[in-house]
Design an enzyme around this catalytic site. Structure first.
Site, PDB file in Angstrom:
ATOM      1  N   LYS A 180       7.905  22.922 -14.394  1.00  0.00           N
ATOM      2  CA  LYS A 180       6.918  21.608 -13.925  1.00  0.00           C
ATOM      3  C   LYS A 180       6.419  21.964 -12.493  1.00  0.00           C
ATOM      4  CE  LYS A 180       5.879  17.190 -14.887  1.00  0.00           C
ATOM      5  NZ  LYS A 180       5.997  15.906 -15.469  1.00  0.00           N
ATOM      6  N   ARG A 219      -2.866  21.652 -15.022  1.00  0.00           N
ATOM      7  CA  ARG A 219      -1.862  20.721 -15.543  1.00  0.00           C
ATOM      8  C   ARG A 219      -1.753  20.150 -16.888  1.00  0.00           C
ATOM      9  NH1 ARG A 219       1.094  15.719 -11.888  1.00  0.00           N
ATOM     10  NH2 ARG A 219       2.524  15.348 -13.192  1.00  0.00           N
ATOM     11  N   HIS A 250       9.745   9.197 -27.927  1.00  0.00           N
ATOM     12  CA  HIS A 250       8.612  10.076 -27.480  1.00  0.00           C
ATOM     13  C   HIS A 250       8.888  11.466 -27.570  1.00  0.00           C
ATOM     14  CE1 HIS A 250       5.633  11.601 -24.928  1.00  0.00           C
ATOM     15  NE2 HIS A 250       6.343  12.667 -24.302  1.00  0.00           N
ATOM     16  N   ARG A 304       0.858  -1.222  -0.084  1.00  0.00           N
ATOM     17  CA  ARG A 304       0.176   0.012  -0.197  1.00  0.00           C
ATOM     18  C   ARG A 304       0.638   1.294   0.040  1.00  0.00           C
ATOM     19  NH1 ARG A 304      -3.186  -2.858   3.862  1.00  0.00           N
ATOM     20  NH2 ARG A 304      -5.113  -3.758   2.907  1.00  0.00           N
ATOM     21  N   HIS A 318       0.859  11.380 -29.392  1.00  0.00           N
ATOM     22  CA  HIS A 318       0.481  10.020 -28.886  1.00  0.00           C
ATOM     23  C   HIS A 318      -0.114   9.287 -29.973  1.00  0.00           C
ATOM     24  CE1 HIS A 318       0.444  10.934 -24.208  1.00  0.00           C
ATOM     25  NE2 HIS A 318       1.494  10.630 -24.790  1.00  0.00           N
ATOM     26  N   GLU A 327      11.250  18.365 -24.981  1.00  0.00           N
ATOM     27  CA  GLU A 327      10.332  18.591 -24.053  1.00  0.00           C
ATOM     28  C   GLU A 327      10.831  19.989 -23.363  1.00  0.00           C
ATOM     29  OE1 GLU A 327       7.735  17.159 -22.705  1.00  0.00           O
ATOM     30  OE2 GLU A 327       8.018  14.990 -23.226  1.00  0.00           O
ATOM     31  N   HIS A 368       1.184  16.685 -27.341  1.00  0.00           N
ATOM     32  CA  HIS A 368       0.939  15.372 -26.855  1.00  0.00           C
ATOM     33  C   HIS A 368      -0.267  14.799 -27.461  1.00  0.00           C
ATOM     34  CE1 HIS A 368       3.891  16.375 -24.186  1.00  0.00           C
ATOM     35  NE2 HIS A 368       4.341  15.218 -23.752  1.00  0.00           N
ATOM     36  N   LYS A 388       3.421  11.509 -11.493  1.00  0.00           N
ATOM     37  CA  LYS A 388       2.883  10.487 -12.314  1.00  0.00           C
ATOM     38  C   LYS A 388       3.653   9.161 -12.689  1.00  0.00           C
ATOM     39  CE  LYS A 388       0.232  13.295 -15.472  1.00  0.00           C
ATOM     40  NZ  LYS A 388      -0.259  13.545 -16.965  1.00  0.00           N
ATOM     41  N   ASN A 400       0.594  19.080 -21.548  1.00  0.00           N
ATOM     42  CA  ASN A 400       0.361  18.131 -22.826  1.00  0.00           C
ATOM     43  C   ASN A 400       0.465  18.909 -23.988  1.00  0.00           C
ATOM     44  OD1 ASN A 400       0.134  16.130 -20.698  1.00  0.00           O
ATOM     45  ND2 ASN A 400      -2.154  16.473 -20.708  1.00  0.00           N
ATOM     46  N   GLU A 415      -4.114  16.915 -12.274  1.00  0.00           N
ATOM     47  CA  GLU A 415      -4.403  17.174 -13.534  1.00  0.00           C
ATOM     48  C   GLU A 415      -5.815  17.457 -13.806  1.00  0.00           C
ATOM     49  OE1 GLU A 415      -1.863  15.611 -16.766  1.00  0.00           O
ATOM     50  OE2 GLU A 415      -3.893  14.931 -17.612  1.00  0.00           O
TER      51      GLU A 415
HETATM   52  N1  LIG Z   1       5.869  10.077 -15.494  1.00  0.00           N
HETATM   53  C1  LIG Z   1       5.933  11.138 -16.364  1.00  0.00           C
HETATM   54  O1  LIG Z   1       5.317  12.185 -15.925  1.00  0.00           O
HETATM   55  C2  LIG Z   1       6.388  11.123 -17.647  1.00  0.00           C
HETATM   56  C3  LIG Z   1       6.562  12.108 -18.603  1.00  0.00           C
HETATM   57  C4  LIG Z   1       7.165  11.988 -19.805  1.00  0.00           C
HETATM   58  C5  LIG Z   1       7.532  10.542 -20.350  1.00  0.00           C
HETATM   59  N2  LIG Z   1       7.350   9.555 -19.403  1.00  0.00           N
HETATM   60  C6  LIG Z   1       7.698   8.084 -19.789  1.00  0.00           C
HETATM   61  O2  LIG Z   1       9.330   8.317 -19.851  1.00  0.00           O
HETATM   62  C7  LIG Z   1       9.499   7.215 -20.591  1.00  0.00           C
HETATM   63  C8  LIG Z   1      10.776   7.693 -21.622  1.00  0.00           C
HETATM   64  O3  LIG Z   1      11.684   7.969 -20.853  1.00  0.00           O
HETATM   65  P1  LIG Z   1      13.165   8.262 -21.358  1.00  0.00           P
HETATM   66  O4  LIG Z   1      12.943   9.116 -22.807  1.00  0.00           O
HETATM   67  O5  LIG Z   1      14.016   8.564 -20.528  1.00  0.00           O
HETATM   68  O6  LIG Z   1      13.466   6.729 -22.104  1.00  0.00           O
HETATM   69  P2  LIG Z   1      14.373   5.449 -21.375  1.00  0.00           P
HETATM   70  O7  LIG Z   1      13.747   5.475 -19.817  1.00  0.00           O
HETATM   71  O8  LIG Z   1      13.512   4.253 -21.944  1.00  0.00           O
HETATM   72  O9  LIG Z   1      15.863   5.743 -21.452  1.00  0.00           O
HETATM   73  C9  LIG Z   1      16.366   5.598 -22.850  1.00  0.00           C
HETATM   74  C10 LIG Z   1      17.462   5.039 -22.701  1.00  0.00           C
HETATM   75  O10 LIG Z   1      18.636   5.731 -22.529  1.00  0.00           O
HETATM   76  C11 LIG Z   1      19.529   4.559 -21.543  1.00  0.00           C
HETATM   77  N3  LIG Z   1      20.045   5.567 -20.583  1.00  0.00           N
HETATM   78  C12 LIG Z   1      19.568   6.020 -19.504  1.00  0.00           C
HETATM   79  N4  LIG Z   1      20.266   6.966 -18.921  1.00  0.00           N
HETATM   80  C13 LIG Z   1      21.601   6.768 -19.752  1.00  0.00           C
HETATM   81  C14 LIG Z   1      22.777   7.482 -19.415  1.00  0.00           C
HETATM   82  N5  LIG Z   1      23.002   8.578 -18.694  1.00  0.00           N
HETATM   83  N6  LIG Z   1      23.819   7.080 -20.528  1.00  0.00           N
HETATM   84  C15 LIG Z   1      23.697   6.108 -21.312  1.00  0.00           C
HETATM   85  N7  LIG Z   1      22.395   5.780 -21.740  1.00  0.00           N
HETATM   86  C16 LIG Z   1      21.324   6.070 -20.746  1.00  0.00           C
HETATM   87  C17 LIG Z   1      18.221   3.591 -21.291  1.00  0.00           C
HETATM   88  O11 LIG Z   1      18.912   2.515 -20.895  1.00  0.00           O
HETATM   89  C18 LIG Z   1      17.380   3.547 -22.278  1.00  0.00           C
HETATM   90  O12 LIG Z   1      17.850   2.616 -22.987  1.00  0.00           O
HETATM   91  C19 LIG Z   1       8.221   6.673 -21.432  1.00  0.00           C
HETATM   92  O13 LIG Z   1       7.809   5.459 -20.850  1.00  0.00           O
HETATM   93  C20 LIG Z   1       7.249   7.761 -21.250  1.00  0.00           C
HETATM   94  O14 LIG Z   1       5.826   7.385 -20.961  1.00  0.00           O
HETATM   95  C21 LIG Z   1       6.820   9.732 -18.067  1.00  0.00           C
END
Ligand SMILES: NC(=O)c1ccc[n+]([C@@H]2O[C@H](COP(=O)([O-])OP(=O)(O)OC[C@H]3O[C@@H](n4cnc5c(N)ncnc54)[C@H](O)[C@@H]3O)[C@@H](O)[C@H]2O)c1
Length: 374
Positions: free
Chosen positions: A241, A255, A279, A135, A266, A199, A262, A157, A259, A251
């Site tokens: 942010k 908030r 993304h 929990r 998406h 972003e 987006h 999120k 987006n 949201e």
């Molecule tokens: N929670 C939220 O508010 C929110 C907002 C935006 C995106 N997201 C989510 O985030 C995800 C995408 O995140 P991302 O773009 O960070 O991708 P990711 O987490 O897949 O990382 C991208 C790649 O970079 C590698 N990597 C990470 N750090 C590294 C470093 N310092 N040096 C070398 N390689 C490294 C990872 O192993 C991976 O292969 C999606 O699932 C998306 O839905 C969430």
């Protein structure tokens, strides 16, 4: 003022501290260099923890595991690691269950701390597990991609994907701390860096014309990882942010401005099966379409999309929409969880630095924009 920034010295580390004010769920975002080796110190200053578990990818562990582990061990925690496979497919309920198994095997209790070390995939998954295991247990974010440093690690999120849609199963659950080590960006692949920059550009468009100007003037410095520039854009993005989340944590409306672009991106990601674009790359195209829709609805001048396209091009982000049918895009938009009562919702630009939420854009207008700019 809910947000404040101070300079703080811990040993030789100089860092910035932002505080995100959410009452009893408030937390700090620390931004600086060589932070990984000090994670243990930060935890012991702020949290009462029985043990710590680092959730990460094998490749990220190889890069930073030893540094974070030795700092935690020095501070009296002997961390365990749980490794998860790379990629979006790890954000699944099956993966969640595998991690629950490991946590139960390790006899983790409610004072066990999860540490998300990696990008948004690791952060979203770890956050969701922390929200639900027994929990709710504490977790901290140690984001290592630009995207996760400026966006996903802040704001609470958390989610995993369902075969029928991205981020469909999740919770609003805030971390106890976000630790952003700028040094981690030196190993990040360029493509990932640029995706994160999309972003940052978004923050300029929705809330900060000065940030947008800065990005225009300092493109090459940013791409070559100039320290001062990186610090400025990450700090400014996190500040925006934090301010938005403080106003509307769950949201209910405000908030949604985060987006911008987006709804389009998406659909592009879904219709290309998440295989063609990162993304941030899909967002690049989505922001152009959102800006063009803003012109079509007479909310802004046509110079706004032009300026956005020029900046995205300078950062070598994609600006050409893929060849998809407008009918399919609109249909996919209807499945987005950001809509309500079957109405499509868009964030539209009035100018660089100013957006508004529109709930009533006619489908014909959306299709016109999509068809005009194929
Ligand atoms: N929670 C939220 O508010 C929110 C907002 C935006 C995106 N997201 C989510 O985030 C995800 C995408 O995140 P991302 O773009 O960070 O991708 P990711 O987490 O897949 O990382 C991208 C790649 O970079 C590698 N990597 C990470 N750090 C590294 C470093 N310092 N040096 C070398 N390689 C490294 C990872 O192993 C991976 O292969 C999606 O699932 C998306 O839905 C969430």
């Amino acid at each position: 003022m809910v947000l404040f920034i101070i300079l703080k010295k811990i040993g030789l580390v100089i860092m910035k501290r932002l505080n995100i004010d959410l009452g009893e769920r408030s937390y700090d975002i620390l931004i600086g260099r060589d932070i990984l080796s000090k994670v243990g110190e930060f935890i012991s200053n702020q949290l009462e923890v029985s043990r710590s578990i680092i959730i990460t990818h094998p490749s990220v562990r190889k890069l930073f595991g030893e540094k974070i582990e030795s700092g935690l061990t020095l501070a009296g925690y002997s961390p365990s690691f749980i490794e998860i496979p790379e990629g979006e497919t790890s954000k699944s309920l099956q993966q969640v269950e595998l991690v629950y198994d490991r946590l139960l095997e390790m006899k983790c209790d409610r004072k066990s701390l999860l540490i998300a070390l990696g990008g948004g995939v690791v952060g979203d998954l770890t956050g969701f597990i922390a929200a639900t295991y027994q929990r709710g247990i504490p977790f901290i974010q140690v984001p290592t991609t630009l995207l996760s440093q400026v966006d996903s690690s802040v704001g609470g999120k958390t989610a995993v994907n369902h075969p029928r849609g991205k981020n469909m199963i999740g919770a609003f659950y805030q971390p106890k701390l976000v630790l952003i080590d700028l040094d981690t960006l030196t190993t990040l692949p360029r493509k990932e860096l640029r995706a994160g920059l999309a972003e940052v550009i978004k923050y300029g468009i929705i809330a900060d014309a000065a940030l947008f100007d800065f990005l225009e003037k300092n493109t090459e410095k940013i791409l070559s990882l100039n320290s001062d520039c990186l610090e400025y854009i990450i700090e400014t993005s996190c500040t925006i942010k934090a301010q938005v989340v403080e106003k509307d944590e769950r949201e209910s409306r405000h908030r949604m401005i985060l987006n911008f672009g987006h709804t389009f991106s998406h659909s592009i990601e879904t219709l290309t099966n998440y295989t063609e674009y990162l993304h941030g790359e899909a967002l690049s195209i989505g922001m152009i379409q959102a800006a063009r829709l803003s012109v079509e609805t007479k909310l802004c001048h046509k110079d706004v999309p032009l300026r956005i396209i020029n900046l995205l091009k300078k950062f070598r982000l994609p600006v050409q929409a893929p060849d998809l049918k407008s009918k399919d895009i609109v249909e996919s938009m209807h499945n987005d969880k950001k809509n309500s009562h079957n109405k499509l919702r868009f964030i539209l630009a009035k100018a660089i630095g100013l957006v508004e939420i529109a709930d009533d854009v006619p489908e014909a207008t959306i299709k016109a924009v999509l068809n005009k700019n194929k």
